[in-house]
Motif scaffolding. Structure first.
Motif, PDB file in Angstrom:
ATOM      1  N   UNK A  80      -9.087  10.358 -47.965  1.00 12.91           N
ATOM      2  CA  UNK A  80      -8.054   9.852 -47.062  1.00 12.91           C
ATOM      3  C   UNK A  80      -7.812  10.907 -45.990  1.00 12.91           C
ATOM      4  N   UNK A  81      -7.881  10.504 -44.720  1.00 14.88           N
ATOM      5  CA  UNK A  81      -7.763  11.441 -43.599  1.00 14.88           C
ATOM      6  C   UNK A  81      -6.473  11.167 -42.834  1.00 14.88           C
ATOM      7  N   UNK A  82      -5.733  12.246 -42.547  1.00 17.70           N
ATOM      8  CA  UNK A  82      -4.523  12.149 -41.731  1.00 17.70           C
ATOM      9  C   UNK A  82      -4.642  13.114 -40.555  1.00 17.70           C
ATOM     10  N   UNK A  83      -4.739  12.610 -39.320  1.00 15.04           N
ATOM     11  CA  UNK A  83      -4.774  13.512 -38.160  1.00 15.04           C
ATOM     12  C   UNK A  83      -3.411  14.193 -37.992  1.00 15.04           C
ATOM     13  N   UNK A  84      -3.433  15.460 -37.617  1.00 16.22           N
ATOM     14  CA  UNK A  84      -2.198  16.230 -37.467  1.00 16.22           C
ATOM     15  C   UNK A  84      -1.935  16.548 -35.999  1.00 16.22           C
ATOM     16  N   UNK A  85      -0.674  16.416 -35.593  1.00 18.80           N
ATOM     17  CA  UNK A  85      -0.245  16.804 -34.243  1.00 18.80           C
ATOM     18  C   UNK A  85       0.859  17.843 -34.384  1.00 18.80           C
ATOM     19  N   UNK A  86       1.145  18.494 -33.299  1.00 19.54           N
ATOM     20  CA  UNK A  86       2.177  19.529 -33.324  1.00 19.54           C
ATOM     21  C   UNK A  86       3.546  18.909 -33.561  1.00 19.54           C
ATOM     22  N   UNK A  87       4.354  19.559 -34.413  1.00 18.55           N
ATOM     23  CA  UNK A  87       5.725  19.103 -34.630  1.00 18.55           C
ATOM     24  C   UNK A  87       6.643  19.840 -33.660  1.00 18.55           C
ATOM     25  N   UNK A  88       7.519  19.100 -32.955  1.00 23.70           N
ATOM     26  CA  UNK A  88       8.346  19.754 -31.939  1.00 23.70           C
ATOM     27  C   UNK A  88       9.324  20.770 -32.507  1.00 23.70           C
ATOM     28  N   UNK A  89       9.642  20.671 -33.800  1.00 24.00           N
ATOM     29  CA  UNK A  89      10.597  21.615 -34.398  1.00 24.00           C
ATOM     30  C   UNK A  89       9.910  22.791 -35.073  1.00 24.00           C
ATOM     31  N   UNK A  90       8.591  22.808 -35.034  1.00 27.02           N
ATOM     32  CA  UNK A  90       7.877  23.881 -35.720  1.00 27.02           C
ATOM     33  C   UNK A  90       8.081  25.203 -34.977  1.00 27.02           C
ATOM     34  N   UNK A  91       8.317  26.268 -35.751  1.00 22.57           N
ATOM     35  CA  UNK A  91       8.414  27.599 -35.158  1.00 22.57           C
ATOM     36  C   UNK A  91       7.171  28.391 -35.539  1.00 22.57           C
ATOM     37  N   UNK A  92       6.854  29.395 -34.730  1.00 21.10           N
ATOM     38  CA  UNK A  92       5.716  30.284 -34.985  1.00 21.10           C
ATOM     39  C   UNK A  92       4.405  29.526 -35.068  1.00 21.10           C
ATOM     40  N   UNK A  93       4.315  28.382 -34.388  1.00 23.85           N
ATOM     41  CA  UNK A  93       3.054  27.642 -34.397  1.00 23.85           C
ATOM     42  C   UNK A  93       2.456  27.732 -33.008  1.00 23.85           C
ATOM     43  N   UNK A  94       1.231  28.172 -32.919  1.00 25.85           N
ATOM     44  CA  UNK A  94       0.610  28.383 -31.620  1.00 25.85           C
ATOM     45  C   UNK A  94       0.355  27.059 -30.918  1.00 25.85           C
ATOM     46  N   UNK A  95       0.518  27.063 -29.619  1.00 23.84           N
ATOM     47  CA  UNK A  95       0.171  25.903 -28.811  1.00 23.84           C
ATOM     48  C   UNK A  95      -0.685  26.376 -27.659  1.00 23.84           C
ATOM     49  N   UNK A  96      -1.589  25.537 -27.222  1.00 30.11           N
ATOM     50  CA  UNK A  96      -2.427  25.926 -26.086  1.00 30.11           C
ATOM     51  C   UNK A  96      -1.795  25.530 -24.754  1.00 30.11           C
ATOM     52  N   UNK A  97      -0.541  25.090 -24.808  1.00 29.73           N
ATOM     53  CA  UNK A  97       0.183  24.808 -23.574  1.00 29.73           C
ATOM     54  C   UNK A  97       0.129  23.353 -23.157  1.00 29.73           C
ATOM     55  N   UNK A  98      -0.749  22.557 -23.733  1.00 22.60           N
ATOM     56  CA  UNK A  98      -0.791  21.137 -23.352  1.00 22.60           C
ATOM     57  C   UNK A  98      -0.349  20.250 -24.503  1.00 22.60           C
ATOM     58  N   UNK A  99       0.350  20.852 -25.445  1.00 24.36           N
ATOM     59  CA  UNK A  99       0.902  20.069 -26.538  1.00 24.36           C
ATOM     60  C   UNK A  99       0.002  19.989 -27.744  1.00 24.36           C
ATOM     61  N   UNK A 100      -1.244  20.388 -27.598  1.00 22.73           N
ATOM     62  CA  UNK A 100      -2.157  20.324 -28.743  1.00 22.73           C
ATOM     63  C   UNK A 100      -2.022  21.596 -29.573  1.00 22.73           C
ATOM     64  N   UNK A 101      -2.192  21.448 -30.865  1.00 17.01           N
ATOM     65  CA  UNK A 101      -2.177  22.613 -31.727  1.00 17.01           C
ATOM     66  C   UNK A 101      -3.384  23.475 -31.387  1.00 17.01           C
ATOM     67  N   UNK A 102      -3.120  24.754 -31.145  1.00 14.73           N
ATOM     68  CA  UNK A 102      -4.238  25.639 -30.832  1.00 14.73           C
ATOM     69  C   UNK A 102      -5.124  25.798 -32.048  1.00 14.73           C
ATOM     70  N   UNK A 103      -6.389  25.834 -31.823  1.00 18.20           N
ATOM     71  CA  UNK A 103      -7.308  26.045 -32.927  1.00 18.20           C
ATOM     72  C   UNK A 103      -8.457  26.920 -32.471  1.00 18.20           C
ATOM     73  N   UNK A 104      -9.369  27.175 -33.360  1.00 14.22           N
ATOM     74  CA  UNK A 104     -10.433  28.123 -33.053  1.00 14.22           C
ATOM     75  C   UNK A 104     -11.363  27.619 -31.947  1.00 14.22           C
TER      76      UNK A 104
END
Ligand SMILES: O=C(O)C[C@H]1C=CC(=O)O1
Length: 120
Positions: A80-104
């Motif tokens: 079972x697959x669940x796509x993840x998006x950034x949570x607006x209340x998350x702290x200390x979570x990197x963002x690349x500036x366009x709302x997407x969760x930063x990743x490698x």
């Protein structure tokens, strides 16, 4: 892109033990290679079940499908697959500036931080 994946393993009871052990050994090598590449970020056992929750960090749906369908245990899994998006209340979570969760794939120097679960 980050995906939460649940894998439930159902090896047929009549599979010879040597065959099951050989598939599990291949699965371990395959999963550890992906973990070392940073594609398989988390691997957690579900307590009391032959199941895991994993977090994958891949370019897109097609790469995730390639990775999952290449699992040696794939023929014996329910996935079972669940796509993840950034949570607006998350702290200390990197963002690349366009709302997407930063990743490698965005920046090899940026890694998602563990978010403290204060007050859940
Ligand atoms: O044991 C499992 O949950 C299935 C699979 C995932 C990684 C691995 O080595 O085996």
């Amino acid at each position: 892109m980050l995906f939460l994946v649940r894998m439930d393993v159902n090896i047929p009871l009549d599979m010879p033990q040597a065959m099951a052990e050989a598939i599990k050994a291949k699965e371990r090598d395959y999963s550890q290679a992906l973990q070392r590449k940073g594609r398989w970020r988390h691997l957690w056992r579900v307590v009391g079940e032959y199941s895991n929750y994993s977090v994958f960090d891949v370019a897109d749906n097609d790469e995730l499908h390639t990775v999952l369908s290449g699992l040696p245990l794939f023929p014996y899994m329910d996935i079972k697959v669940t796509p993840l998006a950034q949570h607006p209340s998350a702290v200390e979570q990197s963002s690349n500036g366009n709302g997407a969760v930063a990743d490698s794939h965005d920046d090899p120097g940026i890694h998602m931080q563990t978010v403290p679960m204060e007050g859940k």
